[in-house]
Write a protein that holds these residues in place. Structure first.
Motif, PDB file in Angstrom:
ATOM      1  N   VAL A  85      14.885  -7.153 -13.758  1.00 19.46           N
ATOM      2  CA  VAL A  85      15.562  -6.384 -14.796  1.00 19.46           C
ATOM      3  C   VAL A  85      16.917  -5.879 -14.310  1.00 19.46           C
ATOM      4  CG1 VAL A  85      15.460  -4.246 -16.130  1.00 19.46           C
ATOM      5  CG2 VAL A  85      13.459  -5.733 -16.000  1.00 19.46           C
ATOM      6  N   GLU A 110       3.940  -8.054  -8.756  1.00 22.28           N
ATOM      7  CA  GLU A 110       4.497  -8.429 -10.054  1.00 22.28           C
ATOM      8  C   GLU A 110       5.376  -7.302 -10.606  1.00 22.28           C
ATOM      9  OE1 GLU A 110       1.423  -9.616 -12.681  1.00 22.28           O
ATOM     10  OE2 GLU A 110       0.864 -11.396 -11.525  1.00 22.28           O
ATOM     11  N   GLY A 111       4.938  -6.032 -10.413  1.00 29.08           N
ATOM     12  CA  GLY A 111       5.750  -4.920 -10.881  1.00 29.08           C
ATOM     13  C   GLY A 111       7.086  -4.848 -10.172  1.00 29.08           C
ATOM     14  N   THR A 170       9.298  -7.598 -11.429  1.00 32.74           N
ATOM     15  CA  THR A 170       9.825  -7.277 -12.751  1.00 32.74           C
ATOM     16  C   THR A 170      11.039  -6.358 -12.641  1.00 32.74           C
ATOM     17  OG1 THR A 170       7.638  -7.513 -13.756  1.00 32.74           O
ATOM     18  CG2 THR A 170       9.276  -6.249 -14.979  1.00 32.74           C
ATOM     19  N   GLN A 198       7.190 -21.377 -22.137  1.00 31.31           N
ATOM     20  CA  GLN A 198       8.087 -20.492 -21.400  1.00 31.31           C
ATOM     21  C   GLN A 198       9.240 -21.283 -20.784  1.00 31.31           C
ATOM     22  OE1 GLN A 198       6.214 -18.444 -18.100  1.00 31.31           O
ATOM     23  NE2 GLN A 198       7.044 -16.474 -18.764  1.00 31.31           N
ATOM     24  N   THR A 245       8.878 -16.540  -9.847  1.00 30.85           N
ATOM     25  CA  THR A 245      10.193 -16.020 -10.212  1.00 30.85           C
ATOM     26  C   THR A 245      11.300 -16.986  -9.802  1.00 30.85           C
ATOM     27  OG1 THR A 245       9.391 -13.745  -9.974  1.00 30.85           O
ATOM     28  CG2 THR A 245      11.774 -14.085  -9.917  1.00 30.85           C
ATOM     29  N   LEU A 295      14.456 -12.076 -21.507  1.00 28.10           N
ATOM     30  CA  LEU A 295      13.531 -10.942 -21.401  1.00 28.10           C
ATOM     31  C   LEU A 295      12.241 -11.209 -22.168  1.00 28.10           C
ATOM     32  CD1 LEU A 295      16.055  -7.982 -21.790  1.00 28.10           C
ATOM     33  CD2 LEU A 295      15.034  -8.868 -19.686  1.00 28.10           C
ATOM     34  N   GLU A 304      10.047 -13.571 -20.239  1.00 28.26           N
ATOM     35  CA  GLU A 304       9.472 -13.014 -19.022  1.00 28.26           C
ATOM     36  C   GLU A 304       8.428 -11.931 -19.292  1.00 28.26           C
ATOM     37  OE1 GLU A 304       9.526 -13.709 -15.965  1.00 28.26           O
ATOM     38  OE2 GLU A 304      11.108 -15.205 -15.833  1.00 28.26           O
ATOM     39  N   GLN A 305       8.605 -11.176 -20.392  1.00 25.65           N
ATOM     40  CA  GLN A 305       7.731 -10.026 -20.598  1.00 25.65           C
ATOM     41  C   GLN A 305       7.072  -9.994 -21.974  1.00 25.65           C
ATOM     42  OE1 GLN A 305       7.031  -8.059 -18.083  1.00 25.65           O
ATOM     43  NE2 GLN A 305       8.487  -9.153 -16.783  1.00 25.65           N
ATOM     44  N   HIS A 317       5.090 -14.735 -22.182  1.00 24.31           N
ATOM     45  CA  HIS A 317       4.574 -14.505 -20.827  1.00 24.31           C
ATOM     46  C   HIS A 317       3.047 -14.400 -20.837  1.00 24.31           C
ATOM     47  CE1 HIS A 317       4.267 -12.938 -16.748  1.00 24.31           C
ATOM     48  NE2 HIS A 317       3.576 -11.920 -17.219  1.00 24.31           N
ATOM     49  N   GLU A 318       2.508 -13.681 -21.810  1.00 27.94           N
ATOM     50  CA  GLU A 318       1.053 -13.547 -21.897  1.00 27.94           C
ATOM     51  C   GLU A 318       0.402 -14.900 -22.170  1.00 27.94           C
ATOM     52  OE1 GLU A 318       0.278 -10.631 -24.848  1.00 27.94           O
ATOM     53  OE2 GLU A 318       1.312  -9.007 -23.770  1.00 27.94           O
TER      54      GLU A 318
END
Length: 304
Positions: free
Chosen positions: A27, A19-20, A23, A91, A174, A70, A73-74, A78-79
């Motif tokens: 970006v 996931e990192g 991300t 979303q 994604t 953004l 997504e973040q 997203h949560e």
């Protein structure tokens, strides 16, 4: 030994690392997109004057669209999407009804082309004049194909198997979001984009209504289904209620936004027709195979 176990427990797992990385990969293109758009707008304004070709409100719309992507997504959306199907649907609606229209209103085609390297710009110029691409770029053809494409994307990613795969695998997730964003951006471009690229008003109305109906049907299926159509792991505490709320989140906002835009396009078309006919110009009455006759003369003839 206990310290080592605690350290291992706090190490990120493969899913977290993936996931990192995703991300970061998401970006970087966004930053390149914003930089290219800004450079293209700056070049246009330097040549033609500030605010020309791409008005400031279009630049603002593009910026808000990027921020919406953004945030979806973040941010909190997203949560929320991680905990419920309704959150995930929120979303999706941010991509389809907020980010996509705003990016399309930004009129990014010309700025991004100017920001591209010269070899790529020449390649795009040669590609655009090919017969197949010229037919595809006709506003009417493009609008209808883009509307059909968004409907296909929307239905495909909400089928049980693709949706479950997107929930279970970050890469697929994604890809799902990229499909929604690209489809929405493409669909709204001939409706909200620069005037030279807009579809005729009747075509735009047809595309809007034709896209709204499949989305409403999907929302109705999710809302009225007697049982959950997805595995239990994609829902919140109450699967059926979560699915019904998600269906309503698709059904109501999609219909409202599309109906408002459709009515606006239709009324603008009527105003344009009225402006195109100068004040005081008499209406004409025509018959097949005859010359135009002023309506006043035709009325006088009927009286006689």
């Amino acid at each position: 030994m206990s310290t080592l176990s605690a350290d291992l427990a706090h190490q990120p797992g493969p899913e977290t690392v993936a996931e990192g990385l995703l991300t970061m990969l998401a970006v970087v293109p966004v930053c390149l997109l914003v930089a290219g758009y800004g450079r293209g707008v700056q070049e246009l304004w330097a040549r033609r004057g500030a605010g020309q070709i791409v008005p400031p409100w279009r630049v603002a719309a593009f910026g808000v669209g990027v921020l919406t992507v953004l945030a979806a997504e973040q941010g909190p959306a997203h949560e929320l999407a991680e905990s419920s199907f309704a959150g995930h649907m929120t979303q999706h609606m941010l991509f389809l009804l907020v980010a996509g229209p705003l990016l399309a209103a930004g009129g990014a085609g010309l700025p991004l082309t100017l920001a591209a390297p010269v070899p790529l710009r020449r390649l795009l110029a040669r590609w655009r004049v090919t017969p197949a691409v010229r037919r595809l770029r006709r506003p009417t053809t493009y609008a209808l194909l883009a509307g059909g494409g968004q409907s296909i994307v929307l239905w495909f990613w909400h089928l049980p198997e693709p949706y479950t795969a997107a929930v279970d695998h970050p890469v697929t997730h994604t890809a799902e979001h990229l499909c929604f964003l690209a489809a929405a951006w493409s669909f709204w471009a001939p409706v909200l984009g620069p005037p030279r690229h807009r579809a005729p008003a009747p075509v735009a109305v047809l595309a809007l209504v034709g896209t709204m109906l499949p989305a409403s049907a999907l929302g109705a299926v999710l809302t009225l289904a007697p049982a959950p159509v997805y595995p239990a792991r994609v829902f919140g505490a109450d699967p059926l209620a979560d699915q019904q709320l998600a269906g309503l989140l698709m059904w109501a906002p999609m219909d409202l936004v599309v109906l408002v835009v459709t009515l606006t396009v239709f009324l603008r078309w009527l105003r344009q027709l009225d402006r195109d006919r100068p004040a005081g110009l008499p209406r004409t009455a025509t018959l097949p195979g005859t010359a135009a006759v002023p309506a006043s003369a035709a009325t006088e003839g009927e009286r006689r």
